[in-house]
Design a protein around this motif. Structure first.
Motif, mmCIF file in Angstrom:
data_model
loop_
_atom_site.group_PDB
_atom_site.id
_atom_site.type_symbol
_atom_site.label_atom_id
_atom_site.label_comp_id
_atom_site.label_asym_id
_atom_site.label_seq_id
_atom_site.Cartn_x
_atom_site.Cartn_y
_atom_site.Cartn_z
ATOM 1 N N ILE A 44 0.841 -1.198 0.000
ATOM 2 C CA ILE A 44 0.000 0.000 0.000
ATOM 3 C C ILE A 44 0.877 1.248 0.000
ATOM 4 O O ILE A 44 2.093 1.180 0.197
ATOM 5 N N CYS A 45 0.244 2.382 -0.195
ATOM 6 C CA CYS A 45 0.874 3.679 0.083
ATOM 7 C C CYS A 45 -0.236 4.647 0.473
ATOM 8 O O CYS A 45 -1.392 4.496 0.054
ATOM 9 N N ALA A 46 0.100 5.615 1.296
ATOM 10 C CA ALA A 46 -0.895 6.603 1.717
ATOM 11 C C ALA A 46 -1.342 7.444 0.529
ATOM 12 O O ALA A 46 -0.549 7.760 -0.362
ATOM 13 N N LEU A 47 -2.609 7.800 0.498
ATOM 14 C CA LEU A 47 -3.092 8.741 -0.503
ATOM 15 C C LEU A 47 -2.691 10.150 -0.113
ATOM 16 O O LEU A 47 -2.650 10.498 1.076
ATOM 17 N N GLY A 48 -2.382 10.953 -1.120
ATOM 18 C CA GLY A 48 -1.934 12.318 -0.873
ATOM 19 C C GLY A 48 -2.951 13.153 -0.129
ATOM 20 O O GLY A 48 -4.137 13.157 -0.468
ATOM 21 N N ASN A 49 -2.502 13.855 0.913
ATOM 22 C CA ASN A 49 -3.305 14.705 1.798
ATOM 23 C C ASN A 49 -4.052 13.920 2.869
ATOM 24 O O ASN A 49 -4.808 14.500 3.662
ATOM 25 N N SER A 50 -3.861 12.589 2.900
ATOM 26 C CA SER A 50 -4.511 11.791 3.943
ATOM 27 C C SER A 50 -3.908 12.089 5.313
ATOM 28 O O SER A 50 -2.765 12.536 5.429
ATOM 29 N N ILE A 51 -4.689 11.775 6.345
ATOM 30 C CA ILE A 51 -4.164 11.816 7.700
ATOM 31 C C ILE A 51 -3.498 10.481 8.018
ATOM 32 O O ILE A 51 -3.637 9.508 7.274
ATOM 33 N N ALA A 52 -2.779 10.435 9.127
ATOM 34 C CA ALA A 52 -2.109 9.212 9.567
ATOM 35 C C ALA A 52 -3.095 8.284 10.266
ATOM 36 O O ALA A 52 -4.202 8.679 10.648
ATOM 37 N N THR A 53 -2.673 7.045 10.450
ATOM 38 C CA THR A 53 -3.494 6.079 11.188
ATOM 39 C C THR A 53 -3.295 6.198 12.691
ATOM 40 O O THR A 53 -4.067 5.658 13.475
ATOM 41 N N GLY A 54 -2.228 6.867 13.112
ATOM 42 C CA GLY A 54 -1.816 6.833 14.515
ATOM 43 C C GLY A 54 -0.663 5.861 14.655
ATOM 44 O O GLY A 54 -0.440 4.988 13.809
ATOM 45 N N TYR B 231 -19.012 9.003 6.504
ATOM 46 C CA TYR B 231 -20.412 9.358 6.773
ATOM 47 C C TYR B 231 -21.168 8.196 7.415
ATOM 48 O O TYR B 231 -22.069 8.389 8.228
ATOM 49 N N TYR B 232 -20.770 6.966 7.066
ATOM 50 C CA TYR B 232 -21.421 5.777 7.614
ATOM 51 C C TYR B 232 -20.636 5.153 8.759
ATOM 52 O O TYR B 232 -20.925 4.028 9.168
ATOM 53 N N GLY B 233 -19.633 5.892 9.275
ATOM 54 C CA GLY B 233 -18.929 5.434 10.465
ATOM 55 C C GLY B 233 -17.698 4.580 10.220
ATOM 56 O O GLY B 233 -17.193 3.947 11.161
ATOM 57 N N ALA B 234 -17.186 4.539 8.993
ATOM 58 C CA ALA B 234 -15.981 3.760 8.707
ATOM 59 C C ALA B 234 -14.778 4.341 9.445
ATOM 60 O O ALA B 234 -14.714 5.540 9.734
ATOM 61 N N LYS B 235 -13.801 3.484 9.746
ATOM 62 C CA LYS B 235 -12.594 3.911 10.458
ATOM 63 C C LYS B 235 -11.447 4.250 9.514
ATOM 64 O O LYS B 235 -10.486 4.921 9.892
ATOM 65 N N GLY B 236 -11.502 3.772 8.282
ATOM 66 C CA GLY B 236 -10.463 4.025 7.299
ATOM 67 C C GLY B 236 -10.885 3.462 5.956
ATOM 68 O O GLY B 236 -11.891 2.739 5.858
ATOM 69 N N VAL B 237 -10.128 3.799 4.895
ATOM 70 C CA VAL B 237 -10.435 3.256 3.571
ATOM 71 C C VAL B 237 -9.168 2.777 2.873
ATOM 72 O O VAL B 237 -8.081 3.320 3.065
ATOM 73 N N VAL B 238 -9.354 1.741 2.072
ATOM 74 C CA VAL B 238 -8.315 1.198 1.197
ATOM 75 C C VAL B 238 -8.874 1.271 -0.219
ATOM 76 O O VAL B 238 -9.966 0.749 -0.478
ATOM 77 N N VAL B 239 -8.146 1.921 -1.136
ATOM 78 C CA VAL B 239 -8.662 2.170 -2.482
ATOM 79 C C VAL B 239 -7.803 1.437 -3.512
ATOM 80 O O VAL B 239 -6.577 1.546 -3.491
ATOM 81 N N ARG B 240 -8.459 0.705 -4.401
ATOM 82 C CA ARG B 240 -7.750 0.049 -5.492
ATOM 83 C C ARG B 240 -7.036 1.098 -6.332
ATOM 84 O O ARG B 240 -7.597 2.138 -6.676
ATOM 85 N N CYS C 130 1.799 9.785 7.669
ATOM 86 C CA CYS C 130 1.778 11.035 6.907
ATOM 87 C C CYS C 130 1.132 12.171 7.706
ATOM 88 O O CYS C 130 0.359 11.933 8.641
ATOM 89 N N GLU C 131 1.454 13.391 7.318
ATOM 90 C CA GLU C 131 0.843 14.554 7.992
ATOM 91 C C GLU C 131 0.877 15.779 7.089
ATOM 92 O O GLU C 131 1.729 15.901 6.206
ATOM 93 N N MET C 132 -0.065 16.680 7.306
ATOM 94 C CA MET C 132 -0.113 17.952 6.599
ATOM 95 C C MET C 132 0.494 19.025 7.503
ATOM 96 O O MET C 132 0.031 19.237 8.625
ATOM 97 N N LYS C 133 1.534 19.676 7.012
ATOM 98 C CA LYS C 133 2.179 20.750 7.760
ATOM 99 C C LYS C 133 1.709 22.101 7.242
ATOM 100 O O LYS C 133 0.886 22.180 6.331
#
Length: 459
Positions: free
Chosen positions: A114-124, A187-196, A251-254
């Protein structure tokens, strides 16, 4: 007598038109000959890709790219070379991401890429571990609703449609799952997403790209999974519906930082107030080296002005090359250029963007009024011998689109699209994937079109 007089006038006009077409054809040939024999674009791209490398907005490498382009344009001694200040977002990927899935309570931990999507927040710091739910489209997401989505990680397994000949059409249909998927799932309460990944290739290279967050729902982390990993994950879920998924990204937005567009200019000899621009974006994602996206477009745009200079062809209208900053995750460079053009009262009659890779050019897309398009389409026969047979109304480009309300004809270079999304936003976007001759043909094609617009205008 009057009859003979008008006949003579018509014959002279016909002769002048034939002579003009012959001269245009000769000059267009000169652009191709020079680009293919003495072009500088390939060497410029090698430096951008291999010496500087990835140029994510706000990074040191992005500023090295700015300095390099400004220096090279300065050495070509154009009439003006200057920078435009632009504030850009600074998103940082952080340490390498990792992910795995666990088919069942006693199963092994199986890694996926995987790789983080641009502008995403971190998982912690501890990552995110939760049940996975596979979603094919947004309609299915709504049907499942909060009852089946809340507390889970949503896996958007929506492939690009291989039946579209133009792969940009396939990309446009699929990319909203990357851009809006996180907020729709949140919107439906998901904790995160993985995108093809947005590619037609089946490989193990995840493709990043920009995503956005709606202000009305909580932000959740989003990552891209390789197409090979997506297929593996989908197959595993058919056997193990209770499959658990883990991913970690830091990842993080500065704070936004100062960067620049780079502009080079040759002043028009007869109508300097009318400006034609040609440009690509200097920033790139950090997963590859930014060779096809969009180092190729930047060096092709630089080459357009270089060809005019090398051939000592003086444009009647002012031509500019623009290396835009921050197309990938904000669009601030194109926005700033248009803002300054309006503020300075500039008259940009045409803008050409090259942001579809350095592959063999096939034609152009045009967005403007009907009279402008009719005039430009009358030149098509001059270009057909160079393989530029696709002339159609359509999209110009993300950076130049900001000029659309200033009466500017927007034009996009259209290279062959079949291989572009093999590389787009992935680690595979490297210099060795660019063919020297194809790159040079694209630069010559744009120079030839700029020449025709400069000679005849668009009125």
């Amino acid at each position: 007598m009057y009859k003979y007089f008008f006949t003579i006038i018509l014959v002279l006009a016909l002769i002048n038109n034939i002579n003009a077409q012959s001269n245009d054809s000769l000059n267009i040939r000169k652009f191709y000959n020079e680009a293919l024999s003495n072009g500088k674009a390939y060497n410029w791209l090698e430096y951008l890709s291999n010496t500087i490398g990835a140029r994510l907005s706000g990074s040191l490498q992005a500023e090295q790219g700015v300095a390099f382009v400004k220096k090279e344009l300065g050495q070509l001694k154009f009439d003006r070379v200057f920078l435009q200040d632009v504030m850009v977002p600074q998103w940082v990927r952080g340490e390498k991401e990792n992910a795995f899935y666990k088919p069942n309570t006693v199963g092994a931990l199986l890694p996926v890429t995987i790789c983080a999507l641009g502008n995403s927040i971190a998982t912690g710091q501890g990552g995110l571990y939760a049940p996975l739910v596979e979603i094919k489209n947004f309609d299915e997401l709504e049907i499942k609703g909060r009852k089946e989505i809340e507390g889970k990680i949503v896996f958007y397994n929506h492939p690009m449609d291989p039946t579209f000949y133009n792969t940009f059409r396939a990309y446009a249909e699929a990319v909203n799952y990357r851009w809006a998927g996180a907020s729709r799932a949140s919107y439906y309460g998901a904790k995160g997403v993985v995108v093809r990944s947005m590619t037609l290739s089946i490989d193990d290279y995840p493709h990043t790209g920009s995503m956005g967050y709606a202000d009305t729902v909580p932000k959740i982390p989003a990552c891209a999974i390789s197409t090979k990993g997506a297929n593996e994950l989908s197959d595993a879920m058919k056997k193990y519906p209770q499959l658990q998924f883990f991913f970690k990204q830091s990842c993080e937005m500065k704070d936004s930082v100062l960067s620049h567009n780079v502009v080079g200019e040759i002043k028009g000899s007869e109508h300097p107030e009318e400006i034609i621009i040609v440009g690509g974006h200097l920033d790139s994602w950090d997963t590859g080296k930014g060779a096809s996206d969009d180092g190729a477009g930047v060096v092709q745009s630089m080459e357009v002005l270089n060809l005019f200079k090398a051939l000592n062809i003086k444009p009647k209208r002012t031509i500019r090359c623009v290396a835009f900053m921050n197309e990938e995750n904000g669009g601030k460079g194109g926005e700033r250029y248009a803002q300054l053009a309006k503020q300075n009262g500039e008259k940009t009659i045409a803008a050409i963007e090259t942001d579809a890779g350095g592959f063999s050019p096939r034609g152009f897309t045009f967005k403007g009024d009907s009279m402008q398009i009719e005039k430009i389409f009358a030149w098509k026969k001059l270009f057909e011998q160079y393989g530029l047979h696709v002339w159609q109304q359509g999209y110009g480009g993300a950076d130049i689109d900001h000029l659309s309300d200033q009466g500017t004809m927007l034009i996009g270079l259209s290279p062959d699209s079949q291989r572009y999304f093999d590389l787009h936003h992935a680690a595979t976007d490297t210099f060795d994937k660019v063919n020297k001759r194809e790159l040079e043909l694209g630069a010559a094609s744009m120079a030839a079109l700029v020449y025709m617009i400069s000679e005849y205008g668009l009125k």
